[in-house]
Design a protein around this motif. Structure first.
Motif, mmCIF file in Angstrom:
data_model
loop_
_atom_site.group_PDB
_atom_site.id
_atom_site.type_symbol
_atom_site.label_atom_id
_atom_site.label_comp_id
_atom_site.label_asym_id
_atom_site.label_seq_id
_atom_site.Cartn_x
_atom_site.Cartn_y
_atom_site.Cartn_z
ATOM 1 N N ASN B 76 -47.246 -25.310 -31.301
ATOM 2 C CA ASN B 76 -47.586 -26.253 -30.234
ATOM 3 C C ASN B 76 -46.338 -26.878 -29.636
ATOM 4 O OD1 ASN B 76 -50.634 -27.392 -29.662
ATOM 5 N ND2 ASN B 76 -50.482 -26.233 -31.559
ATOM 6 N N LEU B 77 -45.403 -27.258 -30.533
ATOM 7 C CA LEU B 77 -44.164 -27.898 -30.077
ATOM 8 C C LEU B 77 -43.346 -26.934 -29.222
ATOM 9 C CD1 LEU B 77 -42.091 -30.211 -30.109
ATOM 10 C CD2 LEU B 77 -41.278 -29.396 -32.335
ATOM 11 N N ALA B 78 -43.267 -25.691 -29.656
ATOM 12 C CA ALA B 78 -42.474 -24.710 -28.900
ATOM 13 C C ALA B 78 -43.045 -24.506 -27.500
ATOM 14 C CB ALA B 78 -42.438 -23.386 -29.660
ATOM 15 N N LEU B 79 -44.344 -24.275 -27.435
ATOM 16 C CA LEU B 79 -44.955 -23.954 -26.141
ATOM 17 C C LEU B 79 -45.082 -25.174 -25.238
ATOM 18 C CD1 LEU B 79 -45.461 -21.290 -27.633
ATOM 19 C CD2 LEU B 79 -47.727 -21.190 -26.610
ATOM 20 N N LYS B 84 -43.984 -26.376 -18.264
ATOM 21 C CA LYS B 84 -44.629 -27.341 -17.376
ATOM 22 C C LYS B 84 -45.366 -26.582 -16.267
ATOM 23 C CE LYS B 84 -40.505 -28.099 -14.551
ATOM 24 N NZ LYS B 84 -39.838 -26.835 -14.957
ATOM 25 N N LYS B 85 -46.145 -27.310 -15.548
ATOM 26 C CA LYS B 85 -46.951 -26.749 -14.461
ATOM 27 C C LYS B 85 -46.129 -25.806 -13.584
ATOM 28 C CE LYS B 85 -50.287 -28.441 -11.126
ATOM 29 N NZ LYS B 85 -50.862 -29.606 -10.489
ATOM 30 N N GLY B 86 -46.681 -24.662 -13.321
ATOM 31 C CA GLY B 86 -45.995 -23.711 -12.439
ATOM 32 C C GLY B 86 -45.126 -22.708 -13.182
ATOM 33 N N ASN B 104 -54.007 -21.278 -23.785
ATOM 34 C CA ASN B 104 -55.203 -21.558 -22.983
ATOM 35 C C ASN B 104 -55.193 -22.997 -22.471
ATOM 36 O OD1 ASN B 104 -56.140 -18.976 -23.374
ATOM 37 N ND2 ASN B 104 -57.531 -19.523 -25.044
ATOM 38 N N TYR B 105 -54.738 -23.904 -23.335
ATOM 39 C CA TYR B 105 -54.636 -25.305 -22.930
ATOM 40 C C TYR B 105 -53.626 -25.449 -21.785
ATOM 41 C CZ TYR B 105 -52.679 -30.014 -22.940
ATOM 42 O OH TYR B 105 -52.186 -31.231 -22.536
ATOM 43 N N LEU B 106 -52.469 -24.813 -21.954
ATOM 44 C CA LEU B 106 -51.422 -24.913 -20.930
ATOM 45 C C LEU B 106 -51.894 -24.304 -19.601
ATOM 46 C CD1 LEU B 106 -48.294 -24.118 -23.126
ATOM 47 C CD2 LEU B 106 -48.785 -26.289 -21.970
ATOM 48 N N GLY B 110 -52.030 -25.854 -15.652
ATOM 49 C CA GLY B 110 -51.299 -25.295 -14.516
ATOM 50 C C GLY B 110 -50.172 -24.338 -14.863
ATOM 51 N N VAL B 111 -50.052 -23.981 -16.150
ATOM 52 C CA VAL B 111 -49.052 -22.983 -16.536
ATOM 53 C C VAL B 111 -49.680 -21.594 -16.336
ATOM 54 C CG1 VAL B 111 -47.764 -22.012 -18.506
ATOM 55 C CG2 VAL B 111 -47.903 -24.495 -18.211
ATOM 56 N N LEU B 112 -48.900 -20.659 -15.842
ATOM 57 C CA LEU B 112 -49.423 -19.305 -15.641
ATOM 58 C C LEU B 112 -49.196 -18.512 -16.922
ATOM 59 C CD1 LEU B 112 -47.612 -19.287 -12.287
ATOM 60 C CD2 LEU B 112 -50.102 -19.090 -12.444
ATOM 61 N N VAL B 113 -50.232 -17.836 -17.371
ATOM 62 C CA VAL B 113 -50.142 -17.145 -18.662
ATOM 63 C C VAL B 113 -50.479 -15.660 -18.520
ATOM 64 C CG1 VAL B 113 -51.005 -17.057 -21.039
ATOM 65 C CG2 VAL B 113 -50.806 -19.268 -19.877
ATOM 66 N N THR B 114 -49.619 -14.814 -19.078
ATOM 67 C CA THR B 114 -49.913 -13.383 -19.150
ATOM 68 C C THR B 114 -50.050 -13.000 -20.614
ATOM 69 O OG1 THR B 114 -48.631 -12.939 -17.159
ATOM 70 C CG2 THR B 114 -49.059 -11.058 -18.603
ATOM 71 N N LYS B 115 -51.151 -12.295 -20.925
ATOM 72 C CA LYS B 115 -51.326 -11.789 -22.296
ATOM 73 C C LYS B 115 -51.032 -10.305 -22.294
ATOM 74 C CE LYS B 115 -54.765 -15.130 -23.743
ATOM 75 N NZ LYS B 115 -56.155 -15.414 -24.050
ATOM 76 N N LEU B 116 -49.969 -9.934 -22.967
ATOM 77 C CA LEU B 116 -49.602 -8.515 -23.014
ATOM 78 C C LEU B 116 -50.589 -7.729 -23.871
ATOM 79 C CD1 LEU B 116 -45.744 -8.632 -23.632
ATOM 80 C CD2 LEU B 116 -46.945 -8.354 -21.456
ATOM 81 N N GLU B 117 -50.920 -6.551 -23.391
ATOM 82 C CA GLU B 117 -51.781 -5.681 -24.185
ATOM 83 C C GLU B 117 -50.961 -5.049 -25.305
ATOM 84 O OE1 GLU B 117 -53.817 -2.827 -21.840
ATOM 85 O OE2 GLU B 117 -54.793 -4.365 -20.618
#
Lengths: 131, 375
Positions: B76-79, B84-86, B104-106, B110-117
């Protein structure tokens, strides 16, 4: 997850399991949600369920429900068997974890499917058909 | 009844030597490490000793170790501390819940998240392709808690470096079990209770120069990144556990690999049994099997009735009735994930225990197949 003794007993020593030779009807239920599969075999003579067995791919509670259901149905008339509800199975077990309540519903549904299959095959006197 | 614990990935017993080391720090040496007096300074000294031992295990320097209470907190601390937003974050589709849910929370913030396959064996794919101009952090689990697959963190770290992006890895399962060098890693999560230390102690390695926003605000402990009174007994235990893990890594590794491979070899003889995840690049103590025609939860309960503790990624074992997302990420169908079993060994696991386990496994699978419509 901890299960009570009644569930564990039916799971450990399931009653009436296995494929039946020359059944009068078979009910095959495939639950898309949890992935459980229940097959119920019936041998019916003059509206009496003389024999019943099950084959289940599922969790401990699903297997326990299948087993319990067969003991409750065996010897009953079709009419009586159709009166069995999921809450009757849950009551018999006593305590069932909330996330496992649907397993009893699946068992009852599989039985209904088998009875439907019996009527579809032969007699048309059954009107209380349910999906 | 005979009891066999094969769920070391969930948690481990505290090593007797660790426990002994911790004992005085409850009632005798109870000083607050932030205090100036001798009581406090005594605690401060052992605190820094523990920090050094943890740092040594990953070739870091001690001021780069921030003690926390759990791997979940470290992740949690790392992420949250970096994004921040954007901003854009890259994670994998086989992260532990504490990274996935934080992402998911981030995302909601407003954080953009990509989940690598991942590929069929469990290795992340297409990292370079998914890097964007605003990518700030790549967080990829080092060794999967479920399928045990070990990612090539050096390769990932080099890609991150080349693109001027920070790289964090959750090493809760691999720390102390396989060699780790933080050369290409910017942030790393490690935990005490997975390596025969106590629960309630963990750390985040933060490479010198990286600025984080703390989750908590308070008395300034841990360079202001993690204020809270030091849980000194747990941290001392963590340090001792890290020291032992470093010294005995090779021995423990070989012992567990031998038992792991024995289980895999014997289990794969069972009809309809398969290994999930790569068979080479995996933790020395992880075996993840799947059985066709039977359900993992039922198998876990059956084994439990015989005194054996293992776990499953089956839907039936989860409150949401969904199969493990990690197993689905491998390309398995829900009904395949349904029949999965995770066995995780420890340094105390004996060959006798494994023989007993294999015997009961064989019997249990056979019995469940007799009940199942699919033989």
């Amino acid at each position: 997850m901890s299960y009570n003794e009644k569930i564990i007993n039916h799971f450990k020593n399931p009653k009436n399991y296995g494929k039946m030779k020359n059944p009068s009807a078979v009910g095959k239920l495939d639950n898309k949600n949890c992935g459980d599969v229940m097959w119920i075999y019936l041998k019916i003579k003059e509206d009496i369920i003389e024999d019943i067995s099950f084959e289940t791919l599922g969790c401990a509670v699903a297997i326990a429900n299948s087993s319990l259901l067969t003991t409750m149905v065996k010897g009953k008339t079709i009419k009586e068997a159709l009166k069995i509800k999921d809450k009757d199975l849950i009551k018999e077990f006593g305590q069932v974890p909330k996330v496992k309540l649907h397993c009893s519903f699946l068992a009852v549904k599989a039985l209904k499917k088998a009875i439907n299959n019996y009527y579809e095959k032969g007699s048309s006197s059954y009107v209380g058909r349910s999906r | 009844m005979k009891k066999v614990y094969l769920d070391y990935s969930a948690t481990t017993p505290v090593d007797e030597r660790v426990f002994k080391k911790m004992m005085p720090f409850f009632s005798q040496k109870y000083g607050n490490a932030s205090s100036l007096h001798s009581f406090g300074q005594e605690s401060k000294l052992v605190l820094e000793g523990a920090r050094e031992k943890v740092a040594d295990l990953i070739s870091a320097s001690s001021e780069e170790i921030i003690f926390t209470s759990s791997a979940t907190e470290s992740n949690n601390l790392a992420l949250k501390g970096l994004l921040k937003k954007g901003d854009h974050l890259i994670i994998s589709s086989i992260e532990h819940h504490c990274v996935e849910e934080t992402a998911n929370y981030l995302k909601r913030e407003g954080v953009l998240v990509t989940k690598l396959e991942v590929d069929k064996k469990g290795f992340v794919k297409d990292l370079q392709k998914n890097i964007q101009k605003n990518t700030v952090l790549i967080s990829i689990i080092h060794a999967s808690n479920e399928i045990g697959v070990i990612q090539d963190i050096e390769k990932i770290g080099k890609i991150a470096k080349k693109n001027n992006i920070l790289f964090h890895t959750d090493a809760a399962q691999s720390f102390g079990k396989v060699p780790i060098d933080v050369k290409y890693i910017d942030l790393l999560t490690a935990s005490s209770h997975k390596i025969y230390g106590p629960k309630g102690a963990a750390c985040l390695y933060v490479k010198k120069g990286i600025k984080l926003t703390p989750l908590l605000h308070g008395g300034g402990q841990e360079q202001g990144l993690r204020p809270s009174t030091y849980n000194i007994s747990a941290i001392v235990g963590f340090g001792k556990a890290a020291e032992i893990a470093g010294k005995e890594m090779e021995k423990d590794y070989n012992h567990q690999v031998f038992l792991r491979d024995k289980i895999i070899e014997e289990a794969l003889k069972i009809k309809g049994c398969y290994l999930n995840g790569d068979n080479q690049k995996r933790l020395p103590n992880n075996i993840n099997l799947r059985f066709s025609g039977i359900e993992g939860e039922a198998l876990v309960i059956k084994l439990d009735l015989e005194g054996i503790a293992v776990s499953t990624g089956s839907a039936c074992a989860s409150a949401k009735l969904e199969p493990s997302s990690v197993l689905l990420a491998l390309g398995l169908k829900p009904h395949q994930a349904h029949g999965s079993l995770r066995i995780s060994l420890g340094k105390y696991t004996t060959e006798k225990e494994i023989d007993y386990f294999l015997k009961i496994l064989l019997k249990s699978v056979k019995e469940l197949k007799q009940i199942s419509p699919y033989k």
